[in-house]
Design a protein around this motif. Structure first.
Motif, PDB file in Angstrom:
ATOM      1  N   GLY B  67       0.823  -1.209   0.000  1.00 33.82           N
ATOM      2  CA  GLY B  67       0.000   0.000   0.000  1.00 33.82           C
ATOM      3  C   GLY B  67       0.854   1.254   0.000  1.00 33.82           C
ATOM      4  N   VAL B  68       1.874   1.266   0.861  1.00 29.87           N
ATOM      5  CA  VAL B  68       2.767   2.431   0.936  1.00 29.87           C
ATOM      6  C   VAL B  68       3.481   2.627  -0.398  1.00 29.87           C
ATOM      7  CG1 VAL B  68       4.806   3.388   2.052  1.00 29.87           C
ATOM      8  CG2 VAL B  68       3.080   2.227   3.425  1.00 29.87           C
ATOM      9  N   THR B  69       3.952   1.523  -0.985  1.00 31.39           N
ATOM     10  CA  THR B  69       4.658   1.608  -2.270  1.00 31.39           C
ATOM     11  C   THR B  69       3.761   2.220  -3.340  1.00 31.39           C
ATOM     12  OG1 THR B  69       5.637  -0.489  -1.601  1.00 31.39           O
ATOM     13  CG2 THR B  69       6.119   0.274  -3.826  1.00 31.39           C
ATOM     14  N   LEU B 131      -0.071  -0.073  10.004  1.00 32.64           N
ATOM     15  CA  LEU B 131       1.357   0.093  10.268  1.00 32.64           C
ATOM     16  C   LEU B 131       1.524   0.962  11.517  1.00 32.64           C
ATOM     17  CD1 LEU B 131       2.489   0.774   6.612  1.00 32.64           C
ATOM     18  CD2 LEU B 131       3.055  -1.237   7.967  1.00 32.64           C
ATOM     19  N   PRO B 132       2.591   0.717  12.291  1.00 30.60           N
ATOM     20  CA  PRO B 132       2.799   1.556  13.479  1.00 30.60           C
ATOM     21  C   PRO B 132       3.123   2.997  13.087  1.00 30.60           C
ATOM     22  CG  PRO B 132       4.627   0.024  13.182  1.00 30.60           C
ATOM     23  CD  PRO B 132       3.603  -0.339  12.158  1.00 30.60           C
ATOM     24  N   ALA B 197      -0.311   8.110   2.853  1.00 27.96           N
ATOM     25  CA  ALA B 197      -0.311   6.710   3.286  1.00 27.96           C
ATOM     26  C   ALA B 197      -0.279   6.628   4.801  1.00 27.96           C
ATOM     27  CB  ALA B 197       0.889   5.975   2.694  1.00 27.96           C
ATOM     28  N   TYR B 198       0.456   7.539   5.430  1.00 31.46           N
ATOM     29  CA  TYR B 198       0.489   7.564   6.899  1.00 31.46           C
ATOM     30  C   TYR B 198      -0.924   7.740   7.455  1.00 31.46           C
ATOM     31  CZ  TYR B 198       0.926   9.611  11.543  1.00 31.46           C
ATOM     32  OH  TYR B 198       0.764   9.883  12.874  1.00 31.46           O
ATOM     33  N   LEU B 199      -1.678   8.678   6.857  1.00 26.94           N
ATOM     34  CA  LEU B 199      -3.030   8.942   7.359  1.00 26.94           C
ATOM     35  C   LEU B 199      -3.917   7.708   7.245  1.00 26.94           C
ATOM     36  CD1 LEU B 199      -3.839  12.510   5.995  1.00 26.94           C
ATOM     37  CD2 LEU B 199      -3.445  11.866   8.363  1.00 26.94           C
ATOM     38  N   SER B 200      -3.957   7.119   6.050  1.00 26.72           N
ATOM     39  CA  SER B 200      -4.925   6.033   5.844  1.00 26.72           C
ATOM     40  C   SER B 200      -4.418   4.691   6.365  1.00 26.72           C
ATOM     41  CB  SER B 200      -5.308   5.916   4.364  1.00 26.72           C
ATOM     42  OG  SER B 200      -4.206   5.506   3.599  1.00 26.72           O
ATOM     43  N   LEU B 201      -3.111   4.449   6.339  1.00 24.77           N
ATOM     44  CA  LEU B 201      -2.607   3.114   6.686  1.00 24.77           C
ATOM     45  C   LEU B 201      -2.056   3.016   8.103  1.00 24.77           C
ATOM     46  CD1 LEU B 201      -0.781   2.203   3.366  1.00 24.77           C
ATOM     47  CD2 LEU B 201      -2.928   1.262   4.206  1.00 24.77           C
ATOM     48  N   ALA B 202      -1.691   4.138   8.717  1.00 29.18           N
ATOM     49  CA  ALA B 202      -1.097   4.057  10.048  1.00 29.18           C
ATOM     50  C   ALA B 202      -1.922   4.775  11.112  1.00 29.18           C
ATOM     51  CB  ALA B 202       0.321   4.627  10.029  1.00 29.18           C
TER      52      ALA B 202
END
Lengths: 346, 289
Positions: B67-69, B131-132, B197-202
């Protein structure tokens, strides 16, 4: 001329074509062709799939359509400037009754209603101009959040509960004050942490605010913050605590971790207004719905009912009956809350 | 307040401040990468939104790291689109930025409905394994140092700064300025995509429309307050995060209106703009002749 120059134009055109498909129920031809009553819903910028207000309004009209009472459609607004266009467009197409969903449409309705005296307009949650073809449908939200606050305080182990709102306004204050009065009734002296996100869409802030409240001991958290409130429910579920949903039945978002939802029955209001108007029964002015009129209710608690003690459930039914009967008046402002004496509960 | 009590108050506050500041730092670095090569970048907001959405969709299908990639790749593509629009199409930088923001907002909303909210049956746009946040926070702070060194202690950094001050002169010196700009905008998109990505995945673990909610603009404000330097920008972003965390905590317990507390970053930007007299790169926003 470089043909590449037209690429962004083409892309924009495609995107527009994709986004602005307005029709919901695809009824062809002019409305009322077979002499049937016709009604339409204009959503606010939240859109038809907001899982709350607008979706609920359309569900109400859809029910009337499915029952064959009326025919109708919806138009979505993308921004404030669409409101007036969309309202007049339905009126000009010959719809007999047009719903304006949300107080943001008050000004647009003022402009449009006078110019279309043959069309009836109903505004949900807002004030209507003083005209014979307009009705304003409002809710006593405090009665619904009162029951939620009561349940929250009864289910809290720490004695602290939280309310996270979207943006401060007199309307939101009703949600908040009802919840606080309910918590006080459920557990006298219960601590209620009140926080506002300052946005209806900022889920990350919603979650952070909820975590801040949890750190201060809150273990049941109600939100009334639209999409931003999803972050509140997420935070409560992540920490193994209870969240409380709003507007629609949100219990399924985190099965077992959402205690209940305070449902604002916009669908009931739209359905009844439509059916009555179709019968020729129309009263201009203001209609205010509370627990008595089924304008508000707690969700059926599909996933959590077994976790709630029977005594608490019956106390809620009792309070509900007393509010509906008018014996118990729920405050809706800070001033009202000051003078509020928590009633004795069985 | 006693020592342990104070620690008990400050520690969670600091953690919350870092969580709020992380996307601002990442996107702020993205803003520096773009503006230092002369391209005004109000499109950070849209790049973050595109990154947040694509990251979540890919994360659901193939795990959060994929996802981040995908998020940084999509961010990079949006960044290069901004470059293409401003350089090849000679669009005004602000106009292109607004267009990208609108395009990102409406296309993610549209896709969110098609793929999730109005799918049959409706699907929650949520990811289970998150993700943390500390991973991103550590990365963001490390990148601040990296970009500081890169900008001031390497030949590439010198070129970047030169392009921002005067592209024409730099080209005269025999430097491929188009390549420098392309690298700047690609990096800008990557960093803003990472912030999304930080917002949605972490931080949240879901996507909802307009979830970036102005963070791209606040990041840009941090860039201005920090005078287009990585260290200054990071200090401003951390301060904004700290104000945010403080107002979360104080709300309801201190009799200060929430609106006032929430407006602190905006007030700080105006004050900084007046007091610090920040000087933007001289060629910022210039249209090539």
């Amino acid at each position: 001329m470089n043909p590449m120059r037209w690429l962004p134009v083409a892309a924009a055109a495609l995107l527009l074509a994709g986004c602005t498909q307005p029709a919901g129920n695809k009824t062809s031809g002019a409305p009322g062709a077979k002499g049937k009553f016709s009604a339409g819903v204009v959503t606010d910028a939240g859109g038809i799939d907001d899982q709350s207000f607008n979706a609920s309004a359309w569900a109400g009209l859809k029910k009337a359509i499915d029952e064959g009472v009326v025919e109708g459609r919806y138009i979505e607004s993308k921004e404030q400037s669409d409101y007036q266009t969309n309202l007049s467009s339905l009126a000009e197409q010959g719809y007999k009754l047009v719903f304006a969903v949300g107080y943001l449409m008050e000004d647009a309705l003022k402009e449009v209603a006078g110019r279309h005296p043959e069309t009836k307009f109903a505004i949900i949650d807002g004030s209507a101009p003083d005209l014979p073809n307009c009705v304003a449908v409002k809710f006593r939200e405090e009665e619904g959040t009162f029951l939620a606050g009561f349940l929250a305080a009864r289910m809290s182990k720490t004695g602290a509960v939280a309310f996270v709102g979207g943006m401060e306004s007199p309307l939101m204050k009703r949600f908040e004050v009802g919840f606080r009065a309910g918590a006080e009734t459920g557990k006298p002296g219960a601590k209620v942490l009140v926080k506002y996100i300052g946005s209806w869409v900022d889920v990350a802030r919603g979650k952070e605010l909820a975590l801040a409240a949890i750190k201060d001991g809150a273990d049941v958290l109600m939100h009334a913050a639209g999409k931003g409130g999803l972050g509140v429910l997420d935070a409560a579920a992540e920490k193994g605590l209870y969240g409380i949903g709003v507007d629609a039945d949100q219990d399924g978002l985190h099965e077992g971790r959402i205690l209940t939802s305070v449902m604002k029955r916009v669908d009931v209001a739209v359905y009844e207004t439509t059916v009555n108007a179709a019968k020729g029964d129309w009263k201009a002015g203001e209609r205010v719905l509370g627990l008595k009129e089924n304008g508000l209710s707690l969700s059926p608690m599909r996933f959590t009912k077994s976790a709630v003690p029977a005594a608490t459930l019956s106390a809620i039914d009792d309070l509900k009956a007393r509010i509906a009967a008018g014996e118990l008046k729920v405050p809706s402002t800070d001033a009202g809350l000051k003078g509020f004496v928590a009633p004795a509960v069985k | 307040m006693s020592g342990p009590e104070l620690a008990g108050f400050l520690l969670p506050l600091g953690v919350s401040a870092l969580r709020q500041a992380t996307p601002l730092v990442l996107a702020g670095l993205g803003g520096i990468c773009s503006e230092r090569v002369g391209i005004v970048n109000i499109a950070l907001e849209g790049m973050m939104l595109a990154g947040a959405f694509s990251g979540l969709v890919a994360g659901r299908l193939a795990g959060p790291l994929v996802g981040v990639t995908v998020a940084v790749t999509v961010g990079m593509l949006v960044g290069l689109t901004h470059l293409w629009a401003t350089r090849k199409l000679r669009l005004n930088h602000i106009v292109s930025g607004v267009a990208i923001n609108l395009l990102a907002l409406h296309s993610t909303t549209f896709l969110l409905r098609r793929l999730f909210n109005q799918a049959d049956p409706p699907v929650e746009a949520r990811i289970q394994t998150m993700l943390p946040t500390a991973l991103f926070t550590g990365l963001a702070l490390a990148l601040v140092v990296v970009f500081h060194l890169l900008l001031y202690y390497t030949p590439l950094g010198l070129r970047v700064r030169a392009v921002g001050e005067s592209e024409a002169d730099t080209r005269m010196a025999g430097i491929d300025t188009a390549r420098v700009k392309m690298m700047g905008l690609a990096a800008s998109g990557v960093l803003a995509g990472l912030a999304g990505a930080y917002l949605s995945l972490a931080q949240v673990g879901r996507f909802s429309d307009d979830m970036v909610s102005g963070r791209g603009f606040i990041a840009l404000a941090a860039v201005v307050c920090g005078r287009w330097t990585p260290l200054g920008m990071a200090a401003a972003a951390l301060a904004f995060g700290a104000f945010d965390a403080l107002q979360f905590q104080l709300q309801g317990s201190v009799a200060l209106p929430g609106e006032l507390l929430r407006s602190i970053p905006y007030i700080a930007t105006v004050v900084a703009a007046m007091a610090l007299r920040p000087r933007p790169p001289a060629d910022l926003g210039r249209q090539e002749e």
